[in-house]
Design a protein around this motif. Structure first.
Motif, PDB file in Angstrom:
ATOM      1  N   MET A 173      -6.628   6.701   1.430  1.00 11.09           N
ATOM      2  CA  MET A 173      -5.340   7.342   1.742  1.00 11.09           C
ATOM      3  C   MET A 173      -5.088   8.536   0.825  1.00 11.09           C
ATOM      4  SD  MET A 173      -4.279   5.896   4.385  1.00 11.09           S
ATOM      5  CE  MET A 173      -2.710   6.704   4.488  1.00 11.09           C
ATOM      6  N   GLU A 174      -5.454   8.436  -0.442  1.00  9.93           N
ATOM      7  CA  GLU A 174      -5.276   9.555  -1.362  1.00  9.93           C
ATOM      8  C   GLU A 174      -6.162  10.733  -0.976  1.00  9.93           C
ATOM      9  OE1 GLU A 174      -5.752   8.415  -5.428  1.00  9.93           O
ATOM     10  OE2 GLU A 174      -4.101   6.987  -5.326  1.00  9.93           O
ATOM     11  N   SER A 175      -7.362  10.456  -0.470  1.00  8.23           N
ATOM     12  CA  SER A 175      -8.244  11.549  -0.078  1.00  8.23           C
ATOM     13  C   SER A 175      -7.729  12.262   1.172  1.00  8.23           C
ATOM     14  CB  SER A 175      -9.665  11.037   0.166  1.00  8.23           C
ATOM     15  OG  SER A 175      -9.711  10.241   1.340  1.00  8.23           O
ATOM     16  N   LEU A 181       0.826  -1.197   0.000  1.00 12.79           N
ATOM     17  CA  LEU A 181       0.000   0.000   0.000  1.00 12.79           C
ATOM     18  C   LEU A 181       0.866   1.254   0.000  1.00 12.79           C
ATOM     19  CD1 LEU A 181      -2.833   1.257   0.086  1.00 12.79           C
ATOM     20  CD2 LEU A 181      -2.662   1.226   2.578  1.00 12.79           C
ATOM     21  N   MET A 182       1.859   1.304   0.898  1.00 11.39           N
ATOM     22  CA  MET A 182       2.722   2.483   0.975  1.00 11.39           C
ATOM     23  C   MET A 182       3.966   2.196   1.812  1.00 11.39           C
ATOM     24  SD  MET A 182       0.659   4.889   3.724  1.00 11.39           S
ATOM     25  CE  MET A 182       1.915   6.107   3.951  1.00 11.39           C
ATOM     26  N   ASP A 183       5.000   3.013   1.598  1.00  9.77           N
ATOM     27  CA  ASP A 183       6.189   2.997   2.451  1.00  9.77           C
ATOM     28  C   ASP A 183       6.031   4.101   3.478  1.00  9.77           C
ATOM     29  OD1 ASP A 183       7.646   0.917   1.303  1.00  9.77           O
ATOM     30  OD2 ASP A 183       8.514   2.221  -0.224  1.00  9.77           O
ATOM     31  N   CYS A 184       6.508   3.842   4.686  1.00  9.22           N
ATOM     32  CA  CYS A 184       6.416   4.826   5.764  1.00  9.22           C
ATOM     33  C   CYS A 184       7.807   5.306   6.137  1.00  9.22           C
ATOM     34  CB  CYS A 184       5.723   4.219   6.980  1.00  9.22           C
ATOM     35  SG  CYS A 184       4.033   3.708   6.641  1.00  9.22           S
ATOM     36  N   ALA A 185       7.882   6.540   6.586  1.00  7.41           N
ATOM     37  CA  ALA A 185       9.160   7.141   6.935  1.00  7.41           C
ATOM     38  C   ALA A 185       9.749   6.535   8.205  1.00  7.41           C
ATOM     39  CB  ALA A 185       9.009   8.649   7.107  1.00  7.41           C
ATOM     40  N   ASP A 186       8.910   6.249   9.182  1.00  5.82           N
ATOM     41  CA  ASP A 186       9.403   5.663  10.431  1.00  5.82           C
ATOM     42  C   ASP A 186       8.309   4.798  11.058  1.00  5.82           C
ATOM     43  OD1 ASP A 186       7.627   7.489  11.592  1.00  5.82           O
ATOM     44  OD2 ASP A 186       9.211   8.905  12.086  1.00  5.82           O
ATOM     45  N   PHE A 187       8.674   4.139  12.139  1.00  4.97           N
ATOM     46  CA  PHE A 187       7.764   3.192  12.786  1.00  4.97           C
ATOM     47  C   PHE A 187       6.512   3.895  13.321  1.00  4.97           C
ATOM     48  CE2 PHE A 187       6.622  -0.005  16.074  1.00  4.97           C
ATOM     49  CZ  PHE A 187       6.500  -1.093  15.230  1.00  4.97           C
ATOM     50  N   SER A 188       6.677   5.111  13.828  1.00  6.96           N
ATOM     51  CA  SER A 188       5.529   5.864  14.360  1.00  6.96           C
ATOM     52  C   SER A 188       4.518   6.163  13.270  1.00  6.96           C
ATOM     53  CB  SER A 188       6.001   7.176  14.986  1.00  6.96           C
ATOM     54  OG  SER A 188       6.893   6.919  16.034  1.00  6.96           O
ATOM     55  N   GLU A 189       4.997   6.611  12.112  1.00  7.86           N
ATOM     56  CA  GLU A 189       4.087   6.892  11.001  1.00  7.86           C
ATOM     57  C   GLU A 189       3.355   5.622  10.580  1.00  7.86           C
ATOM     58  OE1 GLU A 189       4.019   8.557   6.403  1.00  7.86           O
ATOM     59  OE2 GLU A 189       5.939   8.104   7.341  1.00  7.86           O
ATOM     60  N   ALA A 190       4.068   4.511  10.529  1.00  3.07           N
ATOM     61  CA  ALA A 190       3.443   3.243  10.140  1.00  3.07           C
ATOM     62  C   ALA A 190       2.339   2.859  11.120  1.00  3.07           C
ATOM     63  CB  ALA A 190       4.499   2.144  10.057  1.00  3.07           C
ATOM     64  N   GLN A 191       2.583   3.066  12.400  1.00  2.72           N
ATOM     65  CA  GLN A 191       1.584   2.714  13.402  1.00  2.72           C
ATOM     66  C   GLN A 191       0.355   3.614  13.312  1.00  2.72           C
ATOM     67  OE1 GLN A 191       1.500   0.038  15.399  1.00  2.72           O
ATOM     68  NE2 GLN A 191       3.313  -0.570  14.250  1.00  2.72           N
TER      69      GLN A 191
END
Length: 163
Positions: A71-73, A11-21
């Motif tokens: 997510m795009e919205s 779906l997407m790559d996240c910058a760090d673990f917090s963003e992913a959570q």
């Protein structure tokens, strides 16, 4: 549908673990079933982060389109237009001219280099310049040329005679 038998897709790559959570929690609250690839390993052994690579958020294949649209919205446009006012470029052009003049008369080379840097900053913005700013930049180039010529040809001779 059983999560064990579901194919997960990127779906997407996240910058760090917090963003992913945060993204995972948001998608879960919207009724989706996301997962962070290697989440347990990253939670127990965060020092393996470089070895595991990017933080990838995955979603079941059948939920991909709806989650992607959601997510795009939520994403704000990342385009930022920076405008430089004409006043700023005029002020920089005026500074460049005065530094070129001072470089010819009092403080050799240092003011000329500074004047050239200011002129470059004005031209780098690629905004239309007023006639006054163009003239100031042209005169700064002339004075810088004179200053460099004088201080690099006559300057060493003057220093030899002085010592």
């Amino acid at each position: 549908m059983n999560q064990q038998n579901t194919n997960y897709v990127f779906l997407m790559d996240c910058a760090d673990f917090s963003e992913a959570q945060v993204v995972k929690s948001y998608l879960t609250s919207q009724g989706f079933h996301p997962r962070v690839r290697d989440e347990q390993t990253r939670g127990v052994a965060p020092h393996f982060g470089q070895l595991l690579g990017k933080l990838t958020l995955e979603i079941p294949e059948h939920e991909y389109m709806e989650a992607s649209l959601l997510m795009e919205s939520q994403e704000k446009p990342r385009v930022q237009i920076i405008t430089e006012s004409g006043y700023d470029t005029q002020a920089l052009a005026k500074k460049a001219l005065w530094n070129a003049i001072i470089g010819c008369t009092m403080v050799p080379l240092i003011c000329n280099f500074y004047s050239m840097m200011l002129g470059y900053r004005v031209l780098r913005h690629e905004v239309p310049l007023s006639k006054t700013s163009r003239n100031r930049l042209f005169l700064a180039i002339v004075f810088n040329s004179i200053g460099f010529f004088v201080w690099l040809t006559v300057g060493p001779k003057i220093l030899k005679l002085g010592f």
